[in-house]
Write a protein that holds these residues in place. Structure first.
Motif, PDB file in Angstrom:
ATOM      1  N   LYS A 109      67.550  14.437  64.508  1.00  0.00           N
ATOM      2  CA  LYS A 109      67.809  15.188  63.279  1.00  0.00           C
ATOM      3  C   LYS A 109      69.066  16.037  63.426  1.00  0.00           C
ATOM      4  O   LYS A 109      69.176  16.846  64.349  1.00  0.00           O
ATOM      5  CB  LYS A 109      66.606  16.076  62.957  1.00  0.00           C
ATOM      6  CG  LYS A 109      66.713  16.771  61.618  1.00  0.00           C
ATOM      7  CD  LYS A 109      65.450  17.548  61.317  1.00  0.00           C
ATOM      8  CE  LYS A 109      65.593  18.335  60.035  1.00  0.00           C
ATOM      9  NZ  LYS A 109      64.418  19.172  59.806  1.00  0.00           N
ATOM     10  N   ASN A 110      69.996  15.836  62.508  1.00  0.00           N
ATOM     11  CA  ASN A 110      71.230  16.618  62.481  1.00  0.00           C
ATOM     12  C   ASN A 110      70.900  17.988  61.881  1.00  0.00           C
ATOM     13  O   ASN A 110      70.383  18.061  60.769  1.00  0.00           O
ATOM     14  CB  ASN A 110      72.261  15.872  61.625  1.00  0.00           C
ATOM     15  CG  ASN A 110      73.604  16.569  61.571  1.00  0.00           C
ATOM     16  OD1 ASN A 110      73.695  17.792  61.566  1.00  0.00           O
ATOM     17  ND2 ASN A 110      74.653  15.778  61.519  1.00  0.00           N
ATOM     18  N   PRO A 111      71.193  19.083  62.627  1.00  0.00           N
ATOM     19  CA  PRO A 111      70.828  20.413  62.122  1.00  0.00           C
ATOM     20  C   PRO A 111      71.627  20.810  60.874  1.00  0.00           C
ATOM     21  O   PRO A 111      71.206  21.692  60.139  1.00  0.00           O
ATOM     22  CB  PRO A 111      71.141  21.340  63.296  1.00  0.00           C
ATOM     23  CG  PRO A 111      72.146  20.613  64.111  1.00  0.00           C
ATOM     24  CD  PRO A 111      71.853  19.144  63.927  1.00  0.00           C
ATOM     25  N   VAL A 112      72.757  20.171  60.641  1.00  0.00           N
ATOM     26  CA  VAL A 112      73.588  20.503  59.480  1.00  0.00           C
ATOM     27  C   VAL A 112      73.123  19.754  58.235  1.00  0.00           C
ATOM     28  O   VAL A 112      72.947  20.342  57.179  1.00  0.00           O
ATOM     29  CB  VAL A 112      75.087  20.228  59.771  1.00  0.00           C
ATOM     30  CG1 VAL A 112      75.931  20.438  58.524  1.00  0.00           C
ATOM     31  CG2 VAL A 112      75.585  21.121  60.901  1.00  0.00           C
ATOM     32  N   THR A 113      72.872  18.443  58.367  1.00  0.00           N
ATOM     33  CA  THR A 113      72.481  17.645  57.200  1.00  0.00           C
ATOM     34  C   THR A 113      70.969  17.628  56.982  1.00  0.00           C
ATOM     35  O   THR A 113      70.509  17.321  55.889  1.00  0.00           O
ATOM     36  CB  THR A 113      72.935  16.180  57.348  1.00  0.00           C
ATOM     37  OG1 THR A 113      72.224  15.572  58.431  1.00  0.00           O
ATOM     38  CG2 THR A 113      74.434  16.077  57.575  1.00  0.00           C
ATOM     39  N   GLY A 114      70.200  17.911  58.056  1.00  0.00           N
ATOM     40  CA  GLY A 114      68.748  17.845  57.971  1.00  0.00           C
ATOM     41  C   GLY A 114      68.221  16.414  57.980  1.00  0.00           C
ATOM     42  O   GLY A 114      67.029  16.185  57.806  1.00  0.00           O
TER      43      GLY A 114
END
Length: 133
Positions: free
Chosen positions: A104-109
């Motif tokens: 999971k990308n913390p920026v895009t979710g």
């Protein structure tokens, strides 16, 4: 228009190298800085995570403090594919490595492809990965 920043492979390697150098200079201070979710170890979608190779547990994570002290060998991607075990096997054989997985990308979710750069630093594995869209 607004766009989400995407880190480059070079930025990921540079952050990993900076974290490894900092860890050798000031172990406790560096782990504390990473776990403070700032201190230069969190840059857009890049963050550092550190695993103690003696215990096999996370000692620092740049975006998810709930992972601290969890068993890294049991970490799996959102589809249930092992992530921790293969990374530990790789770093047991060599001092540097790369590993690709979904996370999971913390920026895009969103769950995206991630390419991690690993480095053995003392009794730690230091890792930083970039996300590819």
């Amino acid at each position: 228009g607004y766009y989400l920043p995407r880190a480059t492979p070079e930025q990921a390697r540079a952050l990993r190298d900076n974290a490894a150098k900092a860890l050798l200079k000031d172990e406790a201070g560096t782990l504390k800085a990473i776990n403070s979710l700032q201190g230069g170890f969190l840059q857009d979608d890049l963050y550092v995570f550190v695993v103690d190779l003696n215990t096999g547990r996370y000692v620092a994570h740049g975006t998810n403090l709930r992972l601290i002290n969890t068993d890294f060998s049991k970490i799996k991607d959102p589809e249930g594919k092992p992530v921790g075990e293969p990374m530990l096997a790789l770093i047991a054989k060599q001092d540097d490595g790369e590993y690709e997985y979904r996370w999971k990308n913390p920026v895009t979710g969103k769950v995206e492809n991630k390419h991690a750069y690993l480095r053995k630093t003392g009794h730690f594995m230091v890792a930083v990965g970039y996300y590819s869209p």
